[in-house]
Motif scaffolding. Sequence first.
Motif, PDB file in Angstrom:
ATOM      1  N   ALA A 178     104.930  33.136  70.207  1.00 47.28           N
ATOM      2  CA  ALA A 178     103.992  34.185  70.780  1.00 47.28           C
ATOM      3  C   ALA A 178     103.875  35.258  69.706  1.00 47.28           C
ATOM      4  N   ILE A 179     102.555  35.519  69.330  1.00 51.88           N
ATOM      5  CA  ILE A 179     102.393  36.691  68.132  1.00 51.88           C
ATOM      6  C   ILE A 179     101.453  37.585  68.957  1.00 51.88           C
ATOM      7  N   ILE A 180     101.588  38.881  68.865  1.00 52.73           N
ATOM      8  CA  ILE A 180     100.990  40.043  69.246  1.00 52.73           C
ATOM      9  C   ILE A 180     100.197  40.598  68.104  1.00 52.73           C
ATOM     10  N   CYS A 181      98.915  40.701  67.993  1.00 50.64           N
ATOM     11  CA  CYS A 181      98.350  41.287  66.842  1.00 50.64           C
ATOM     12  C   CYS A 181      97.495  42.493  67.011  1.00 50.64           C
ATOM     13  N   SER A 182      97.334  43.276  65.982  1.00 52.00           N
ATOM     14  CA  SER A 182      96.481  44.283  66.259  1.00 52.00           C
ATOM     15  C   SER A 182      95.200  44.636  65.889  1.00 52.00           C
ATOM     16  N   ASN A 183      94.603  43.374  65.209  1.00 52.88           N
ATOM     17  CA  ASN A 183      93.152  43.272  65.154  1.00 52.88           C
ATOM     18  C   ASN A 183      92.889  41.970  65.617  1.00 52.88           C
ATOM     19  N   TYR A 184      92.284  41.418  66.694  1.00 54.53           N
ATOM     20  CA  TYR A 184      92.186  40.113  67.234  1.00 54.53           C
ATOM     21  C   TYR A 184      91.252  39.079  66.171  1.00 54.53           C
ATOM     22  N   ALA A 185      90.161  39.588  65.916  1.00 53.73           N
ATOM     23  CA  ALA A 185      89.091  39.193  65.272  1.00 53.73           C
ATOM     24  C   ALA A 185      89.802  38.711  63.835  1.00 53.73           C
ATOM     25  N   LEU A 186      90.589  39.706  63.262  1.00 57.80           N
ATOM     26  CA  LEU A 186      91.147  39.279  61.857  1.00 57.80           C
ATOM     27  C   LEU A 186      92.245  38.365  61.880  1.00 57.80           C
ATOM     28  N   SER A 187      93.114  38.427  63.010  1.00 60.48           N
ATOM     29  CA  SER A 187      94.106  37.542  63.163  1.00 60.48           C
ATOM     30  C   SER A 187      93.666  36.116  63.418  1.00 60.48           C
ATOM     31  N   LYS A 188      92.611  36.065  64.375  1.00 56.30           N
ATOM     32  CA  LYS A 188      92.194  34.896  64.621  1.00 56.30           C
ATOM     33  C   LYS A 188      91.601  34.131  63.639  1.00 56.30           C
ATOM     34  N   GLN A 189      90.843  34.913  62.727  1.00 57.73           N
ATOM     35  CA  GLN A 189      90.148  34.349  61.511  1.00 57.73           C
ATOM     36  C   GLN A 189      91.366  34.030  60.422  1.00 57.73           C
ATOM     37  N   PHE A 190      92.495  34.626  60.176  1.00 57.71           N
ATOM     38  CA  PHE A 190      93.626  34.344  59.573  1.00 57.71           C
ATOM     39  C   PHE A 190      94.315  32.925  59.864  1.00 57.71           C
ATOM     40  N   TYR A 191      94.601  32.761  61.184  1.00 59.84           N
ATOM     41  CA  TYR A 191      95.192  31.660  61.797  1.00 59.84           C
ATOM     42  C   TYR A 191      94.431  30.334  61.500  1.00 59.84           C
ATOM     43  N   THR A 192      92.895  30.354  61.848  1.00 57.10           N
ATOM     44  CA  THR A 192      92.093  29.328  61.935  1.00 57.10           C
ATOM     45  C   THR A 192      91.649  29.193  60.676  1.00 57.10           C
ATOM     46  N   GLU A 193      90.769  30.214  60.162  1.00 52.75           N
ATOM     47  CA  GLU A 193      90.136  29.991  58.802  1.00 52.75           C
ATOM     48  C   GLU A 193      91.202  29.814  57.675  1.00 52.75           C
ATOM     49  N   MET A 194      92.123  30.609  57.449  1.00 49.62           N
ATOM     50  CA  MET A 194      93.082  30.678  56.242  1.00 49.62           C
ATOM     51  C   MET A 194      94.081  29.372  56.564  1.00 49.62           C
ATOM     52  N   LEU A 195      94.814  29.492  57.571  1.00 44.17           N
ATOM     53  CA  LEU A 195      95.687  28.435  57.896  1.00 44.17           C
ATOM     54  C   LEU A 195      95.512  27.260  58.443  1.00 44.17           C
ATOM     55  N   GLY A 196      94.318  27.061  58.932  1.00 42.08           N
ATOM     56  CA  GLY A 196      93.790  25.770  59.598  1.00 42.08           C
ATOM     57  C   GLY A 196      94.030  25.369  61.066  1.00 42.08           C
ATOM     58  N   PHE A 197      94.491  26.319  61.774  1.00 46.05           N
ATOM     59  CA  PHE A 197      94.885  25.980  62.978  1.00 46.05           C
ATOM     60  C   PHE A 197      93.715  25.933  63.813  1.00 46.05           C
ATOM     61  N   ASP A 198      93.598  24.888  64.759  1.00 47.32           N
ATOM     62  CA  ASP A 198      92.524  24.582  65.879  1.00 47.32           C
ATOM     63  C   ASP A 198      92.756  25.425  66.983  1.00 47.32           C
ATOM     64  N   ILE A 199      91.834  25.702  67.595  1.00 48.71           N
ATOM     65  CA  ILE A 199      91.632  26.474  68.933  1.00 48.71           C
ATOM     66  C   ILE A 199      91.677  25.625  69.984  1.00 48.71           C
ATOM     67  N   ILE A 200      92.792  25.691  70.805  1.00 49.91           N
ATOM     68  CA  ILE A 200      92.855  24.755  71.938  1.00 49.91           C
ATOM     69  C   ILE A 200      92.084  25.564  73.142  1.00 49.91           C
ATOM     70  N   ARG A 201      92.215  26.693  73.417  1.00 50.77           N
ATOM     71  CA  ARG A 201      91.662  27.668  74.443  1.00 50.77           C
ATOM     72  C   ARG A 201      91.492  29.003  74.069  1.00 50.77           C
ATOM     73  N   GLU A 202      90.649  30.051  74.251  1.00 49.66           N
ATOM     74  CA  GLU A 202      90.281  31.465  73.923  1.00 49.66           C
ATOM     75  C   GLU A 202      90.222  31.948  75.515  1.00 49.66           C
ATOM     76  N   VAL A 203      91.074  32.976  76.019  1.00 51.94           N
ATOM     77  CA  VAL A 203      90.661  33.571  77.232  1.00 51.94           C
ATOM     78  C   VAL A 203      90.799  34.990  77.104  1.00 51.94           C
ATOM     79  N   TYR A 204      89.839  35.695  77.533  1.00 51.54           N
ATOM     80  CA  TYR A 204      89.681  37.239  77.613  1.00 51.54           C
ATOM     81  C   TYR A 204      90.298  37.437  79.132  1.00 51.54           C
ATOM     82  N   ARG A 205      91.290  38.260  78.916  1.00 51.47           N
ATOM     83  CA  ARG A 205      91.946  39.028  80.645  1.00 51.47           C
ATOM     84  C   ARG A 205      91.587  40.337  80.464  1.00 51.47           C
ATOM     85  N   GLN A 206      90.390  40.225  81.381  1.00 48.44           N
ATOM     86  CA  GLN A 206      89.762  41.622  81.774  1.00 48.44           C
ATOM     87  C   GLN A 206      90.875  42.774  82.042  1.00 48.44           C
TER      88      GLN A 206
END
Length: 132
Positions: A14-42
């Motif tokens: 589990a990783i807590i990030c400070s900039n969600y969009a930037l970290s999402k891009q890093f782990y998916t586009e830079m490192l090539g991870f696939d998204i299983i699920r994305e949830v916004y917890r209001q």
Amino acid sequence: MLNKIPLLGIHHVAIICSNYALSKQFYTEMLGFDIIREVYRQERDSYKLDLSFQGVYYIELFSFPETPARVSRPEACGLRHLAFEVSNLDETIAILQQKGLTCEAIRIDEFTEKRFTFTSDPDHLPIEFYER
């Protein structure tokens, strides 16, 4: 005498990030991870992104408002780094550099004599690439 816990393996990190969009891009586009699920917890104003690689669930990426900074360097108590195994370190470094990432100089593990390098995620979490 206590028995060993029957662990099956590591489930996820589990990783807590400070900039969600930037970290999402890093782990998916830079490192090539696939998204299983994305949830916004209001109720927590928080995203939770489950990521896999080659069909195996590995990373749980969280965002929270106003997270405190965490010391990575110099060495601090806690998670030291996240390491990925690669078959060709030189090729991996070339790809990372093409994507705009900076890698440290290649080091040699003094015990296994294997080569490795580090880069960092958007929050400066050290990411290691270790040659098989």
